[in-house]
Design a protein around this motif. Sequence first.
Motif, PDB file in Angstrom:
ATOM      1  N   UNK A 242     -12.568   0.148  -0.919  1.00 12.73           N
ATOM      2  CA  UNK A 242     -11.605  -1.139  -1.129  1.00 12.73           C
ATOM      3  C   UNK A 242     -10.384  -0.723  -0.635  1.00 12.73           C
ATOM      4  N   UNK A 243      -9.536  -2.060  -0.383  1.00 16.94           N
ATOM      5  CA  UNK A 243      -8.055  -2.053   0.136  1.00 16.94           C
ATOM      6  C   UNK A 243      -7.358  -3.044  -0.660  1.00 16.94           C
ATOM      7  N   UNK A 244      -6.276  -2.793  -1.171  1.00 15.10           N
ATOM      8  CA  UNK A 244      -5.639  -3.842  -1.909  1.00 15.10           C
ATOM      9  C   UNK A 244      -3.862  -3.502  -1.414  1.00 15.10           C
ATOM     10  N   UNK A 245      -3.276  -4.554  -1.388  1.00 20.65           N
ATOM     11  CA  UNK A 245      -1.908  -4.906  -0.957  1.00 20.65           C
ATOM     12  C   UNK A 245      -0.857  -4.843  -2.084  1.00 20.65           C
ATOM     13  N   UNK A 246      -1.363  -4.991  -3.379  1.00 16.17           N
ATOM     14  CA  UNK A 246      -0.243  -5.104  -4.181  1.00 16.17           C
ATOM     15  C   UNK A 246      -0.950  -4.254  -5.533  1.00 16.17           C
ATOM     16  N   UNK A 247       0.356  -3.570  -6.258  1.00 15.73           N
ATOM     17  CA  UNK A 247       0.102  -2.698  -7.242  1.00 15.73           C
ATOM     18  C   UNK A 247      -0.756  -3.158  -8.329  1.00 15.73           C
ATOM     19  N   UNK A 248      -0.532  -4.694  -8.818  1.00 15.87           N
ATOM     20  CA  UNK A 248      -1.283  -5.168 -10.001  1.00 15.87           C
ATOM     21  C   UNK A 248      -2.545  -5.766  -9.570  1.00 15.87           C
ATOM     22  N   UNK A 249      -3.106  -5.337  -8.351  1.00 17.48           N
ATOM     23  CA  UNK A 249      -4.313  -5.628  -7.997  1.00 17.48           C
ATOM     24  C   UNK A 249      -5.398  -4.299  -8.087  1.00 17.48           C
ATOM     25  N   UNK A 250      -4.697  -3.277  -8.189  1.00 21.19           N
ATOM     26  CA  UNK A 250      -5.662  -2.022  -8.251  1.00 21.19           C
ATOM     27  C   UNK A 250      -6.580  -1.812  -9.489  1.00 21.19           C
ATOM     28  N   UNK A 251      -6.049  -1.890 -10.525  1.00 19.07           N
ATOM     29  CA  UNK A 251      -6.994  -1.808 -11.840  1.00 19.07           C
ATOM     30  C   UNK A 251      -8.585  -2.747 -11.618  1.00 19.07           C
ATOM     31  N   UNK A 252      -8.076  -4.158 -11.154  1.00 16.79           N
ATOM     32  CA  UNK A 252      -9.379  -4.893 -11.169  1.00 16.79           C
ATOM     33  C   UNK A 252     -10.316  -4.273  -9.882  1.00 16.79           C
ATOM     34  N   UNK A 253      -9.687  -3.729  -8.757  1.00 13.97           N
ATOM     35  CA  UNK A 253     -10.306  -3.281  -7.724  1.00 13.97           C
ATOM     36  C   UNK A 253     -11.087  -1.989  -8.132  1.00 13.97           C
ATOM     37  N   UNK A 254     -10.405  -1.312  -8.974  1.00  4.94           N
ATOM     38  CA  UNK A 254     -11.169  -0.001  -9.470  1.00  4.94           C
ATOM     39  C   UNK A 254     -12.517  -0.332 -10.282  1.00  4.94           C
ATOM     40  N   UNK A 255     -12.352  -1.488 -11.178  1.00  3.49           N
ATOM     41  CA  UNK A 255     -13.303  -1.910 -12.035  1.00  3.49           C
ATOM     42  C   UNK A 255     -14.330  -2.258 -11.161  1.00  3.49           C
ATOM     43  N   UNK A 256     -14.140  -3.188  -9.974  1.00  7.68           N
ATOM     44  CA  UNK A 256     -15.185  -3.538  -9.152  1.00  7.68           C
ATOM     45  C   UNK A 256     -15.870  -2.576  -8.163  1.00  7.68           C
ATOM     46  N   UNK A 257     -15.159  -1.629  -7.897  1.00  6.50           N
ATOM     47  CA  UNK A 257     -15.732  -0.683  -6.779  1.00  6.50           C
ATOM     48  C   UNK A 257     -15.911   0.697  -7.011  1.00  6.50           C
ATOM     49  N   UNK A 258     -15.624   1.311  -8.235  1.00  3.62           N
ATOM     50  CA  UNK A 258     -15.635   2.442  -9.040  1.00  3.62           C
ATOM     51  C   UNK A 258     -15.546   3.633  -7.987  1.00  3.62           C
ATOM     52  N   UNK A 259     -14.069   3.643  -7.450  1.00 10.04           N
ATOM     53  CA  UNK A 259     -13.858   4.791  -6.585  1.00 10.04           C
ATOM     54  C   UNK A 259     -13.799   6.000  -7.127  1.00 10.04           C
ATOM     55  N   UNK A 260     -13.712   7.233  -6.471  1.00 12.59           N
ATOM     56  CA  UNK A 260     -13.526   8.424  -7.003  1.00 12.59           C
ATOM     57  C   UNK A 260     -12.143   8.755  -6.841  1.00 12.59           C
ATOM     58  N   UNK A 261     -11.384   8.464  -5.817  1.00 13.85           N
ATOM     59  CA  UNK A 261      -9.935   8.574  -5.527  1.00 13.85           C
ATOM     60  C   UNK A 261      -9.434   7.602  -5.189  1.00 13.85           C
ATOM     61  N   UNK A 262      -8.180   7.207  -5.681  1.00 15.14           N
ATOM     62  CA  UNK A 262      -7.379   6.168  -5.335  1.00 15.14           C
ATOM     63  C   UNK A 262      -6.187   6.828  -4.685  1.00 15.14           C
ATOM     64  N   UNK A 263      -5.947   6.240  -3.560  1.00 13.78           N
ATOM     65  CA  UNK A 263      -4.640   6.515  -2.710  1.00 13.78           C
ATOM     66  C   UNK A 263      -3.573   5.412  -2.825  1.00 13.78           C
ATOM     67  N   UNK A 264      -2.496   5.748  -3.663  1.00 16.40           N
ATOM     68  CA  UNK A 264      -1.501   4.966  -4.185  1.00 16.40           C
ATOM     69  C   UNK A 264      -0.169   5.040  -3.174  1.00 16.40           C
ATOM     70  N   UNK A 265       0.473   3.856  -2.739  1.00 14.63           N
ATOM     71  CA  UNK A 265       1.701   3.799  -2.383  1.00 14.63           C
ATOM     72  C   UNK A 265       2.715   3.758  -3.479  1.00 14.63           C
ATOM     73  N   UNK A 266       3.813   4.147  -3.448  1.00 15.31           N
ATOM     74  CA  UNK A 266       4.875   4.290  -4.602  1.00 15.31           C
ATOM     75  C   UNK A 266       5.565   3.007  -4.562  1.00 15.31           C
ATOM     76  N   UNK A 267       5.757   2.336  -3.415  1.00 19.93           N
ATOM     77  CA  UNK A 267       6.564   1.022  -3.757  1.00 19.93           C
ATOM     78  C   UNK A 267       5.682  -0.010  -3.129  1.00 19.93           C
ATOM     79  N   UNK A 268       5.324  -0.869  -4.102  1.00 20.32           N
ATOM     80  CA  UNK A 268       4.456  -2.211  -3.740  1.00 20.32           C
ATOM     81  C   UNK A 268       4.978  -3.140  -4.388  1.00 20.32           C
ATOM     82  N   UNK A 269       4.691  -4.568  -4.317  1.00 22.94           N
ATOM     83  CA  UNK A 269       5.150  -5.429  -5.194  1.00 22.94           C
ATOM     84  C   UNK A 269       3.883  -5.498  -6.188  1.00 22.94           C
ATOM     85  N   UNK A 270       4.240  -6.308  -7.184  1.00 26.79           N
ATOM     86  CA  UNK A 270       3.294  -6.558  -8.420  1.00 26.79           C
ATOM     87  C   UNK A 270       3.682  -5.374  -9.213  1.00 26.79           C
TER      88      UNK A 270
END
Length: 201
Positions: free
Chosen positions: A31-59
């Motif tokens: 999965x790929x997301x462009x906003x910080x507030x989309x991450x938790x939903x994407x994790x719930x949908x796709x069950x990744x092992x590792x999440x790569x997070x940028x520090x500065x994102x909208x949301x």
Amino acid sequence: MIRLLLADDQALVRGALAALLGLESDLDVVAEVGRGDEVLDAVARTTPDVVLLDVEMPGLDGITVAGALHEKYPDVRILMVTTFGRPGYLRRAIDAGASGFVVKDTPARELADAVRRVHMGLRVVDPALATETLTAGTSPLTAREREVLAAAADGATAATIAKRLRLSEGTVRNHLSSVIGKTATGTRAEAVRAAERLGWL
């Protein structure tokens, strides 16, 4: 196979990371997301092992997301990958639950290796940033001072900040005065710049 989720607001960077990491036989970008507030939903949908997070994102910023992610999905590993290698960011990210912190100009092979190491439960930190963080020390700002300074970043008056944060004007002025002292600056604008440069905001 290590399942990855990429969160970065720059589509070009996100796409390049996905392409480079996708070349590794044991890594799968799910999965790929462009906003910080989309991450938790994407994790719930796709069950990744590792999440790569940028520090500065909208949301939501990446450090806030890291804290929420660590609390809700403690088994998911978090690797911060950012353009901004600021010492305060590293300390705050680790405190929030991140297992690693690397800058975006890390060579692709090293980034893939960082993902593997984080997945194994190891901590991975950019060495130059680690040294800078140790030298800079911890942020002297309290949570409330950071909140007041962040509210002052757009040049708002003490009265406006007081309304936003439901504080008295006197309390806001006291916090701003304290922050100016702690950052060894002369004005609130200089304090904001200093705190941002050090990753305290």
